[in-house]
Design an enzyme around this catalytic site. Structure first.
Site, mmCIF file in Angstrom:
data_model
loop_
_atom_site.group_PDB
_atom_site.id
_atom_site.type_symbol
_atom_site.label_atom_id
_atom_site.label_comp_id
_atom_site.label_asym_id
_atom_site.label_seq_id
_atom_site.Cartn_x
_atom_site.Cartn_y
_atom_site.Cartn_z
ATOM 1 N N ARG A 127 1.044 7.883 5.889
ATOM 2 C CA ARG A 127 0.137 7.074 6.714
ATOM 3 C C ARG A 127 -1.261 7.698 6.738
ATOM 4 N NH1 ARG A 127 0.198 2.575 9.571
ATOM 5 N NH2 ARG A 127 2.428 2.361 9.176
ATOM 6 N N HIS A 180 -2.805 6.628 3.632
ATOM 7 C CA HIS A 180 -3.089 5.196 3.780
ATOM 8 C C HIS A 180 -4.402 4.970 4.529
ATOM 9 C CE1 HIS A 180 -2.464 1.296 6.013
ATOM 10 N NE2 HIS A 180 -2.259 0.900 4.788
ATOM 11 N N SER A 224 0.832 -1.206 0.000
ATOM 12 C CA SER A 224 0.000 0.000 0.000
ATOM 13 C C SER A 224 0.867 1.257 0.000
ATOM 14 C CB SER A 224 -0.914 0.029 1.227
ATOM 15 O OG SER A 224 -1.791 -1.073 1.221
#
Lengths: 223, 223
Positions: free
Chosen positions: A43, A46, A18
């Site tokens: 992040r 994400h 990812s």
């Protein structure tokens, strides 16, 4: 499974893959991230699949460094939602000597809010200041605000009054009423470190993701 | 407070005012929502400040009706994250005789996942099927998946195998690996009701918001 083709990725590889995709797409968009900010921005993307955070996350100078230092010293993280609290990796935090709290559902917070006609979020910041501010327990403190602009606005006032001096504010309330303004207020602070999700977007998930992005950078983390 | 002007709104009025703003902006965009879908779409936008959900939330026919019926009968909600679990209004759910569970952190789920080389999310769906599927406790069941595409993909297989027959699937994993595909798979189901956040976006917050939007529509809710 009809014509839907699944990518073959081992469970343990999903997160790595990812982040690879996120990196590729950021490059394709021509975005270059600051080295210290990159893990936090990635992040957050994400967690949200929303690349607008590559532009919307605003860091005060040395904000990441300040956050990491505090966590290394066993910081307290205060959030304004139980969802945020659930999202923070508390095992990792505890391994560094830290703890996370959300006071929103506390009886005394509810009573104070009702008596004074404030939001519970505001009352929960008062409680944080009482416990960990001037005269309270001396520990580095991080705020991870993912929901309530009133929490962020009151935190601004507590700082201005000298009642609390957080190591880092993660300012990521989401929504429509005073959300944008609450974040702009934090951006005016000159002696407090912050990571702010500018604009209307944010959320408990974003606040928790930023905490975890900091936690995962410190030595001793094995996913 | 410098030049930042705050809107003067009473704590109890913030949510109402937020929904008003969302309604105004949807109208300005020329979006017309179906009457039964509107509360769900608006609450998702309220949770994310992301208007793309006005286009991305896909409802199977009568999905809202099916969800409401199940909740009225005291449904079980299964989520794939503790954040989602934290976000669902469990007091409201309990007042209707319902319960919410997340099995992700359970010891037996962890062991099964490790033994079989699957994700914990997949193993947690297995546990749900064992407890509440064919041969298990007979109760209406809703799935609120806000994180793991592997949960959604396995749920699809469990349904195809006749091991479980959920009243409603809320399919809102977020991310980059098999997320889009997992949702497209759910959209192929012909005899199962779903509300799916098409594309990469979603999240535990979105899954919880959709649950709450359903819960708040049933009689007896006073905010």
């Amino acid at each position: 499974m009809k014509q839907i083709e699944l990518e073959q990725v081992l469970p343990s590889e999903i997160e790595r893959r990812s982040f690879e995709i996120i990196q590729e797409e950021l490059e394709a968009m021509g975005k270059k991230l600051e080295k210290d900010q990159a893990p936090i921005i990635k992040r957050t993307i994400h967690t949200t699949a929303d690349f607008s955070y590559a532009d919307n996350l605003i860091f005060s100078p040395h904000a990441v460094e300040k956050g990491l230092e505090a966590l290394k010293e066993g910081a307290v993280i205060i959030t304004d939602t139980n969802m945020g609290l659930a999202g923070i990796n508390k095992k990792r935090l505890a391994s560094l000597g830290g703890e996370a709290f959300c006071f929103m559902a506390d009886k005394d917070v509810e009573e104070k809010a009702r008596a004074r006609g404030t939001t519970r979020a505001l009352a929960s910041m008062e409680k944080a200041a009482d416990l960990f501010g001037r005269g309270g327990v001396s520990r580095p403190i991080l705020f991870a605000i993912g929901n309530a602009p009133t929490a962020l606005i009151h935190l601004y006032q507590l700082i201005k009054e000298g009642r609390i001096a957080p190591s880092l504010i993660i300012g990521a309330p989401v929504g429509f009423v005073n959300v944008v303004q609450s974040k702009e207020l934090i951006l005016t602070l000159e002696h407090t470190s912050y990571i702010v999700a500018r604009g209307r977007k944010g959320g408990s998930n974003v606040a928790a993701a930023i905490c975890n992005a900091l936690l995962y950078q410190l030595p001793g983390y094995n996913q």
